[in-house]
Design an enzyme around this catalytic site. Structure first.
Site, PDB file in Angstrom:
ATOM      1  N   LYS A 181       0.815  -1.202   0.000  1.00  0.00           N
ATOM      2  CA  LYS A 181       0.000   0.000   0.000  1.00  0.00           C
ATOM      3  C   LYS A 181       0.853   1.257   0.000  1.00  0.00           C
ATOM      4  O   LYS A 181       0.393   2.340  -0.332  1.00  0.00           O
ATOM      5  CB  LYS A 181      -0.894   0.027   1.268  1.00  0.00           C
ATOM      6  CG  LYS A 181      -1.857  -1.115   1.415  1.00  0.00           C
ATOM      7  CD  LYS A 181      -2.624  -0.922   2.767  1.00  0.00           C
ATOM      8  CE  LYS A 181      -3.495  -2.113   3.084  1.00  0.00           C
ATOM      9  NZ  LYS A 181      -4.092  -1.977   4.446  1.00  0.00           N
ATOM     10  N   GLU A 184       8.111   2.870  -5.525  1.00  0.00           N
ATOM     11  CA  GLU A 184       8.083   2.270  -4.186  1.00  0.00           C
ATOM     12  C   GLU A 184       8.263   3.360  -3.135  1.00  0.00           C
ATOM     13  O   GLU A 184       8.822   4.428  -3.403  1.00  0.00           O
ATOM     14  CB  GLU A 184       9.171   1.183  -4.125  1.00  0.00           C
ATOM     15  CG  GLU A 184       9.429   0.530  -2.787  1.00  0.00           C
ATOM     16  CD  GLU A 184       8.270  -0.228  -2.173  1.00  0.00           C
ATOM     17  OE1 GLU A 184       7.146   0.314  -2.138  1.00  0.00           O
ATOM     18  OE2 GLU A 184       8.491  -1.347  -1.681  1.00  0.00           O
ATOM     19  N   ASP A 242      14.870  -0.232   2.432  1.00  0.00           N
ATOM     20  CA  ASP A 242      15.603  -0.511   3.670  1.00  0.00           C
ATOM     21  C   ASP A 242      16.743  -1.463   3.316  1.00  0.00           C
ATOM     22  O   ASP A 242      17.817  -1.016   2.912  1.00  0.00           O
ATOM     23  CB  ASP A 242      14.619  -1.073   4.707  1.00  0.00           C
ATOM     24  CG  ASP A 242      15.208  -1.153   6.100  1.00  0.00           C
ATOM     25  OD1 ASP A 242      16.429  -0.993   6.244  1.00  0.00           O
ATOM     26  OD2 ASP A 242      14.453  -1.371   7.069  1.00  0.00           O
ATOM     27  N   LEU A 290      15.727  -5.985  -0.090  1.00  0.00           N
ATOM     28  CA  LEU A 290      15.270  -7.341  -0.441  1.00  0.00           C
ATOM     29  C   LEU A 290      13.940  -7.331  -1.190  1.00  0.00           C
ATOM     30  O   LEU A 290      13.746  -8.096  -2.132  1.00  0.00           O
ATOM     31  CB  LEU A 290      15.151  -8.199   0.824  1.00  0.00           C
ATOM     32  CG  LEU A 290      16.488  -8.637   1.433  1.00  0.00           C
ATOM     33  CD1 LEU A 290      16.272  -9.308   2.785  1.00  0.00           C
ATOM     34  CD2 LEU A 290      17.220  -9.579   0.479  1.00  0.00           C
ATOM     35  N   THR A 291      13.033  -6.464  -0.767  1.00  0.00           N
ATOM     36  CA  THR A 291      11.714  -6.423  -1.410  1.00  0.00           C
ATOM     37  C   THR A 291      11.846  -6.043  -2.887  1.00  0.00           C
ATOM     38  O   THR A 291      11.295  -6.705  -3.764  1.00  0.00           O
ATOM     39  CB  THR A 291      10.798  -5.420  -0.685  1.00  0.00           C
ATOM     40  OG1 THR A 291      10.757  -5.742   0.702  1.00  0.00           O
ATOM     41  CG2 THR A 291       9.397  -5.453  -1.247  1.00  0.00           C
ATOM     42  N   LYS A 323      16.851   4.620   3.582  1.00  0.00           N
ATOM     43  CA  LYS A 323      17.408   4.832   4.915  1.00  0.00           C
ATOM     44  C   LYS A 323      18.926   4.979   4.849  1.00  0.00           C
ATOM     45  O   LYS A 323      19.612   4.196   4.202  1.00  0.00           O
ATOM     46  CB  LYS A 323      16.988   3.691   5.840  1.00  0.00           C
ATOM     47  CG  LYS A 323      15.496   3.736   6.106  1.00  0.00           C
ATOM     48  CD  LYS A 323      15.088   2.902   7.286  1.00  0.00           C
ATOM     49  CE  LYS A 323      13.599   3.056   7.526  1.00  0.00           C
ATOM     50  NZ  LYS A 323      13.105   2.143   8.576  1.00  0.00           N
ATOM     51  N   ASP A 336       3.470   3.468   7.048  1.00  0.00           N
ATOM     52  CA  ASP A 336       2.594   3.183   8.195  1.00  0.00           C
ATOM     53  C   ASP A 336       3.324   2.455   9.300  1.00  0.00           C
ATOM     54  O   ASP A 336       4.408   1.901   9.101  1.00  0.00           O
ATOM     55  CB  ASP A 336       1.456   2.281   7.732  1.00  0.00           C
ATOM     56  CG  ASP A 336       1.968   0.879   7.418  1.00  0.00           C
ATOM     57  OD1 ASP A 336       2.801   0.754   6.504  1.00  0.00           O
ATOM     58  OD2 ASP A 336       1.571  -0.083   8.105  1.00  0.00           O
TER      59      ASP A 336
HETATM   60  P1  XMP Z   1      13.399  -3.853   2.464  1.00  0.00           P
HETATM   61  O1  XMP Z   1      14.233  -4.180   3.669  1.00  0.00           O
HETATM   62  O2  XMP Z   1      12.881  -5.086   1.788  1.00  0.00           O
HETATM   63  O3  XMP Z   1      12.168  -3.124   3.110  1.00  0.00           O
HETATM   64  O4  XMP Z   1      14.090  -2.883   1.531  1.00  0.00           O
HETATM   65  C1  XMP Z   1      11.281  -2.466   2.371  1.00  0.00           C
HETATM   66  C2  XMP Z   1       9.927  -2.584   2.997  1.00  0.00           C
HETATM   67  O5  XMP Z   1       9.995  -2.545   4.441  1.00  0.00           O
HETATM   68  C3  XMP Z   1       9.007  -1.697   4.953  1.00  0.00           C
HETATM   69  N1  XMP Z   1       9.661  -0.626   5.729  1.00  0.00           N
HETATM   70  C4  XMP Z   1       9.049   0.419   6.293  1.00  0.00           C
HETATM   71  N2  XMP Z   1       7.763   0.815   6.281  1.00  0.00           N
HETATM   72  N3  XMP Z   1       8.300   2.675   7.651  1.00  0.00           N
HETATM   73  C5  XMP Z   1       7.400   1.934   6.965  1.00  0.00           C
HETATM   74  O6  XMP Z   1       6.234   2.285   6.951  1.00  0.00           O
HETATM   75  C6  XMP Z   1       9.605   2.367   7.695  1.00  0.00           C
HETATM   76  O7  XMP Z   1      10.391   3.073   8.324  1.00  0.00           O
HETATM   77  C7  XMP Z   1      10.001   1.171   6.973  1.00  0.00           C
HETATM   78  N4  XMP Z   1      11.194   0.545   6.825  1.00  0.00           N
HETATM   79  C8  XMP Z   1      10.949  -0.538   6.054  1.00  0.00           C
HETATM   80  C9  XMP Z   1       8.240  -1.184   3.769  1.00  0.00           C
HETATM   81  O8  XMP Z   1       7.093  -1.979   3.639  1.00  0.00           O
HETATM   82  C10 XMP Z   1       9.111  -1.418   2.572  1.00  0.00           C
HETATM   83  O9  XMP Z   1       8.385  -1.724   1.407  1.00  0.00           O
HETATM   84 MG    MG Z   2       6.001  -1.194   1.475  1.00  0.00          MG
END
Ligand code: XMP
Ligand code: MG
Length: 179
Positions: free
Chosen positions: A43, A99, A103, A106-107, A131, A159
């Site tokens: 979302k 997107e 972080d 991986l996603t 980040k 969120d």
């Molecule tokens: P990765 O580690 O796969 O993470 O790059 C990406 C997904 O992790 C969630 N994410 C967050 N969502 N506040 C959020 O609302 C944050 O600070 C945060 N850090 C990671 C998010 O779903 C993102 O797609």
């Molecule tokens: Mg997300």
């Protein structure tokens, strides 16, 4: 301001100004194409997608995908679930992923692999926030909005347990709320 929030990290006008710049870059980079497909990740990316696409003048269609990352342990192995897939095929299409946040990467790495197997013509990524200190080699971001501190952020699509998602700015959540 809601008592869960520590402070505003990026205010609404700063977000919109930066989106103007990103849209300008995208419009010029894709100017020669007849059409592109925007893949927005639900979302979290819904607000960013909306404000960005109002400013995109390259002919495009927007489609949505919902992904979810498994718990912390499986995250290390990169396990991501597709909750909702695209409605339309993307074969031979120029695809731009939109997107909310990067972080570990991986996603997005998982998503890129899926889309590559569908034989897209090209694949780029537009990410609102990354980040600090988490820059890594997993993913190359083509268009990045902001580098933010490595804290939990909410608002503007982001969120915590589905709360605070529709705030017009990006804010840091108080650590005691999520620890
Ligand atoms: P990765 O580690 O796969 O993470 O790059 C990406 C997904 O992790 C969630 N994410 C967050 N969502 N506040 C959020 O609302 C944050 O600070 C945060 N850090 C990671 C998010 O779903 C993102 O797609
Ligand atoms: Mg997300």
């Amino acid at each position: 301001m809601n008592s869960d929030l520590q402070k505003i990290l990026v205010d609404e006008q700063t977000i919109l100004n930066r989106i103007d710049e990103l849209a300008g870059q995208i419009n010029s980079d894709y100017a020669h194409l007849e059409s592109i497909v925007i893949v927005s990740i639900l979302k979290g990316a819904f607000m960013f997608t909306s404000d960005l696409l109002k400013r995109i003048n390259v002919p495009h269609v927007v489609d949505f995908m919902a992904l979810s990352t498994y718990g912390a342990e499986s995250k290390v192995s990169g396990e991501v679930r597709v909750i909702m897939d695209l409605r339309h095929p993307v074969q031979n299409q120029h695809v731009l992923i939109v997107e909310d946040i990067l972080d570990t990467g991986l996603t997005l790495q998982f998503l890129e692999r899926i889309l590559q197997t569908r034989n897209v013509a090209s694949l780029k990524t537009c990410v609102l926030t990354q980040k600090e200190g988490k820059e890594n080699n997993l993913i190359n971001i083509d268009y990045l909005g902001f580098t933010i501190p490595d804290v939990w952020v909410v608002g503007y699509g982001l969120d915590y347990a589905d709360k605070h998602r529709t705030l017009p700015y990006i804010a840091e959540l108080k650590p005691e709320v999520y620890t």
